[in-house]
Motif scaffolding. Sequence first.
Motif, mmCIF file in Angstrom:
data_model
loop_
_atom_site.group_PDB
_atom_site.id
_atom_site.type_symbol
_atom_site.label_atom_id
_atom_site.label_comp_id
_atom_site.label_asym_id
_atom_site.label_seq_id
_atom_site.Cartn_x
_atom_site.Cartn_y
_atom_site.Cartn_z
ATOM 1 N N PHE A 142 0.812 -1.220 0.000
ATOM 2 C CA PHE A 142 0.000 0.000 0.000
ATOM 3 C C PHE A 142 0.849 1.277 0.000
ATOM 4 N N VAL A 143 0.789 1.983 -1.122
ATOM 5 C CA VAL A 143 1.327 3.342 -1.168
ATOM 6 C C VAL A 143 0.173 4.267 -1.490
ATOM 7 N N LEU A 144 0.006 5.293 -0.666
ATOM 8 C CA LEU A 144 -1.050 6.264 -0.898
ATOM 9 C C LEU A 144 -0.464 7.436 -1.689
ATOM 10 N N ILE A 145 -1.076 7.717 -2.816
ATOM 11 C CA ILE A 145 -0.581 8.797 -3.681
ATOM 12 C C ILE A 145 -1.662 9.876 -3.735
ATOM 13 N N THR A 146 -1.264 11.105 -3.496
ATOM 14 C CA THR A 146 -2.263 12.182 -3.435
ATOM 15 C C THR A 146 -1.659 13.512 -3.872
ATOM 16 N N ASP A 147 -2.529 14.500 -4.065
ATOM 17 C CA ASP A 147 -2.054 15.866 -4.276
ATOM 18 C C ASP A 147 -2.517 16.750 -3.113
ATOM 19 N N ASP A 148 -2.886 16.118 -2.017
ATOM 20 C CA ASP A 148 -3.401 16.826 -0.844
ATOM 21 C C ASP A 148 -2.341 16.799 0.267
ATOM 22 N N GLY A 149 -1.555 17.868 0.322
ATOM 23 C CA GLY A 149 -0.438 17.920 1.270
ATOM 24 C C GLY A 149 -0.886 17.888 2.720
#
Length: 238
Positions: free
Chosen positions: A110-117
């Motif tokens: 599980f790697v969580l990838i986001t653009d929400d810092g």
Amino acid sequence: MERVDKILASRTKFSRKDAKKLIGQGRVRLNEKLVSSPDEKIDLETDVLKLDGKALLLQKQLYLMMNKPAGVLSAARDPKQPTVLDLLPEQYRRSGLFPAGRLDKDTEGFVLITDDGEFAHRILSPKRHVPKTYYARINGPMTEQMIKAFADGVVLEDGSLCKPAQLSLLEDAAEPLCQVILTQGMYHQVKRMFVACDRRVVWLKRTAIGTLPLDPALKPGEVRKISDKEIRMLLDKI
Ligand code: URA
């Protein structure tokens, strides 16, 4: 559920007034059906809203769950080696994405990838103690003493003291499969905790972040969106 004109205005350069005009001009489709009124309701999770035939990205911020394969870096970009962002299918590519937290190159899961810092900070901050769950295969028996050592706080070879962690046995074998739950994320932490107990990790996979498990349907390298509901559930517990 949200009004179409409101969502249209918030996901494009158009104002709410313009959005109403666009609808009147027949340029907006909801799930391929012409939108006839600005107060039609839209489900941001499942509906497809198109302006002039182009689908709009409805979720404001993107949250992705990837099952990282071994051999891939959990960094944004690397000049020489493949990264988790390189694996993203076209539909999820957008600027500002980054992996929230790191797994070693040889670690899977599980790697969580986001653009929400802000969100990334919340799940990573040591102050929040968001548990991360790992499955680890080790090169020798898992003992009661090891369970106790993990629960008390392992002292690593460099002298640093780990926070209490949960260790349990999932499968007894020559190379037993263990579950480890940590609330902190020091460099190579799982591997180093086992080394401190005279064991070596031969395989490692992250299986959950907080209350959110890695979707078992995701094959290595595959990715899916994390729903708003899942995000809310995760944040609820933090
Ligand atoms: N602990 C490790 O040793 N490696 C990882 O990738 C994650 C946790």
